[in-house]
Design a protein around this motif. Structure first.
Motif, PDB file in Angstrom:
ATOM      1  N   GLY A   1      52.153  52.627  31.989  1.00  0.00           N
ATOM      2  CA  GLY A   1      51.603  52.175  30.719  1.00  0.00           C
ATOM      3  C   GLY A   1      50.124  52.455  30.516  1.00  0.00           C
ATOM      4  O   GLY A   1      49.578  52.159  29.451  1.00  0.00           O
ATOM      5  N   VAL A   2      49.458  53.023  31.515  1.00  0.00           N
ATOM      6  CA  VAL A   2      48.022  53.282  31.427  1.00  0.00           C
ATOM      7  C   VAL A   2      47.781  54.782  31.470  1.00  0.00           C
ATOM      8  O   VAL A   2      48.373  55.486  32.279  1.00  0.00           O
ATOM      9  N   ALA A   3      46.910  55.242  30.601  1.00  0.00           N
ATOM     10  CA  ALA A   3      46.486  56.640  30.641  1.00  0.00           C
ATOM     11  C   ALA A   3      45.068  56.656  31.197  1.00  0.00           C
ATOM     12  O   ALA A   3      44.127  56.284  30.511  1.00  0.00           O
ATOM     13  N   GLY A   4      44.916  57.022  32.447  1.00  0.00           N
ATOM     14  CA  GLY A   4      43.589  57.048  33.046  1.00  0.00           C
ATOM     15  C   GLY A   4      43.601  56.408  34.414  1.00  0.00           C
ATOM     16  O   GLY A   4      44.649  56.153  35.000  1.00  0.00           O
ATOM     17  N   GLU A   5      42.400  56.140  34.918  1.00  0.00           N
ATOM     18  CA  GLU A   5      42.243  55.638  36.276  1.00  0.00           C
ATOM     19  C   GLU A   5      42.441  54.132  36.363  1.00  0.00           C
ATOM     20  O   GLU A   5      41.836  53.364  35.618  1.00  0.00           O
TER      21      GLU A   5
ATOM     22  N   THR B   1      57.463  47.131  41.574  1.00  0.00           N
ATOM     23  CA  THR B   1      57.948  47.342  40.209  1.00  0.00           C
ATOM     24  C   THR B   1      56.838  47.104  39.195  1.00  0.00           C
ATOM     25  O   THR B   1      56.649  47.906  38.267  1.00  0.00           O
ATOM     26  N   ALA B   2      56.078  46.017  39.368  1.00  0.00           N
ATOM     27  CA  ALA B   2      54.996  45.700  38.431  1.00  0.00           C
ATOM     28  C   ALA B   2      53.934  46.790  38.413  1.00  0.00           C
ATOM     29  O   ALA B   2      53.445  47.182  37.347  1.00  0.00           O
ATOM     30  N   VAL B   3      53.579  47.324  39.581  1.00  0.00           N
ATOM     31  CA  VAL B   3      52.554  48.368  39.647  1.00  0.00           C
ATOM     32  C   VAL B   3      53.083  49.673  39.050  1.00  0.00           C
ATOM     33  O   VAL B   3      52.356  50.376  38.345  1.00  0.00           O
ATOM     34  N   LYS B   4      54.340  49.997  39.299  1.00  0.00           N
ATOM     35  CA  LYS B   4      54.930  51.198  38.690  1.00  0.00           C
ATOM     36  C   LYS B   4      54.894  51.092  37.163  1.00  0.00           C
ATOM     37  O   LYS B   4      54.571  52.061  36.475  1.00  0.00           O
TER      38      LYS B   4
ATOM     39  N   GLY C   1      34.393  55.467  34.778  1.00  0.00           N
ATOM     40  CA  GLY C   1      35.570  56.318  34.665  1.00  0.00           C
ATOM     41  C   GLY C   1      36.886  55.567  34.689  1.00  0.00           C
ATOM     42  O   GLY C   1      37.943  56.156  34.457  1.00  0.00           O
ATOM     43  N   ALA C   2      36.845  54.275  34.951  1.00  0.00           N
ATOM     44  CA  ALA C   2      38.073  53.475  35.061  1.00  0.00           C
ATOM     45  C   ALA C   2      38.578  53.037  33.688  1.00  0.00           C
ATOM     46  O   ALA C   2      37.795  52.796  32.771  1.00  0.00           O
ATOM     47  N   GLU C   3      39.880  52.924  33.584  1.00  0.00           N
ATOM     48  CA  GLU C   3      40.518  52.346  32.398  1.00  0.00           C
ATOM     49  C   GLU C   3      40.927  50.909  32.662  1.00  0.00           C
ATOM     50  O   GLU C   3      40.980  50.097  31.746  1.00  0.00           O
ATOM     51  N   VAL C   4      41.235  50.610  33.936  1.00  0.00           N
ATOM     52  CA  VAL C   4      41.792  49.315  34.319  1.00  0.00           C
ATOM     53  C   VAL C   4      41.357  49.010  35.748  1.00  0.00           C
ATOM     54  O   VAL C   4      41.191  49.924  36.556  1.00  0.00           O
ATOM     55  N   LEU C   5      41.197  47.722  36.069  1.00  0.00           N
ATOM     56  CA  LEU C   5      41.006  47.278  37.447  1.00  0.00           C
ATOM     57  C   LEU C   5      42.289  46.591  37.911  1.00  0.00           C
ATOM     58  O   LEU C   5      42.888  45.821  37.163  1.00  0.00           O
ATOM     59  N   LEU C   6      42.693  46.875  39.133  1.00  0.00           N
ATOM     60  CA  LEU C   6      43.856  46.250  39.746  1.00  0.00           C
ATOM     61  C   LEU C   6      43.388  45.609  41.038  1.00  0.00           C
ATOM     62  O   LEU C   6      42.748  46.277  41.859  1.00  0.00           O
ATOM     63  N   MET C   7      43.672  44.325  41.217  1.00  0.00           N
ATOM     64  CA  MET C   7      43.201  43.609  42.408  1.00  0.00           C
ATOM     65  C   MET C   7      44.241  42.611  42.879  1.00  0.00           C
ATOM     66  O   MET C   7      45.057  42.135  42.094  1.00  0.00           O
ATOM     67  N   GLY C   8      44.136  42.280  44.153  1.00  0.00           N
ATOM     68  CA  GLY C   8      44.880  41.158  44.679  1.00  0.00           C
ATOM     69  C   GLY C   8      44.177  39.867  44.302  1.00  0.00           C
ATOM     70  O   GLY C   8      43.007  39.877  43.902  1.00  0.00           O
ATOM     71  N   ARG C   9      44.874  38.756  44.444  1.00  0.00           N
ATOM     72  CA  ARG C   9      44.318  37.460  44.042  1.00  0.00           C
ATOM     73  C   ARG C   9      43.045  37.108  44.801  1.00  0.00           C
ATOM     74  O   ARG C   9      42.082  36.615  44.233  1.00  0.00           O
TER      75      ARG C   9
END
Length: 188
Positions: A118-122, A110-113, A52-60
């Motif tokens: 810019g992403v449509a989805g989870e 700011t980067a996460v906002k 169901g994800a469109e993108v993964l966001l993670m810390g380094r």
């Protein structure tokens, strides 16, 4: 606009630190103490989430953990799905690539906002304790998916940072995963 989903493995008392015991805290390895059938059910639930994800966001550090565990070359549908997803890593330095990987540097909020716009989805966030604290502090997380383990760690890094105000959340789903885990889903 994207929806930020914090997906976390937590103990009953909210500890997220050292689930596999690799950090040597003496309170870890609670993930490894579950039954094999629960681990299989957990993997199935995680795979469904990845679908169901469109993108993964993670810390380094979390990104590096996935890389060190062989996810870039691991076989299987779940690994294939994670490999195919665009990954955004919050880091002040370059990271070794794993498929489509973009480093988000500078001001994290700011980067996460901008990513969210810019992403449509989870946008699914795995691990990434410091990043999650920032997301929660700035009201950027839209949903919490807490895979809850039947253990009390008693101490260790927790999912939720100290706050000056009460932050409300609404339970929107709950289910048993395997015989011993509970998946609790809250809207922020």
């Amino acid at each position: 606009m994207g929806k930020i989903i914090v997906s976390a493995n937590v103990t009953l008392d909210g500890v997220v630190q050292d689930p596999t015991g690799d950090e040597g805290t003496g309170r870890g390895s609670w993930f490894t103490r579950i039954a094999d059938t629960d681990r299989e059910a957990w993997a199935k639930a995680e795979f469904e989430e990845a679908l169901g994800a469109e993108v993964l966001l993670m810390g380094r550090r979390t990104y590096g953990y996935f890389r060190s565990r062989g996810w870039p070359s691991r076989p299987g549908e779940w690994a294939d799905r994670l490999r195919a997803l665009p990954k955004y890593v919050v880091s002040s330095s370059a990271v070794e690539g794993w498929g489509e990987t973009t480093v988000l540097g500078g001001d994290v909020v700011t980067a996460v906002k901008e990513l969210k716009e810019g992403v449509a989805g989870e946008i699914v966030v795995y691990g990434s304790g410091r990043l999650v604290h920032t997301l929660l502090e700035h009201d950027l997380a839209d949903e919490l998916r807490l895979m809850t383990y039947p253990f009390v760690a008693g101490a260790g890094a927790r999912l939720f940072p100290a706050t000056d105000v009460v932050k409300p959340a609404r339970l929107v789903a709950n289910r048993t995963v395997g015989a011993g885990l509970a998946l609790l889903t809250y809207r922020c």
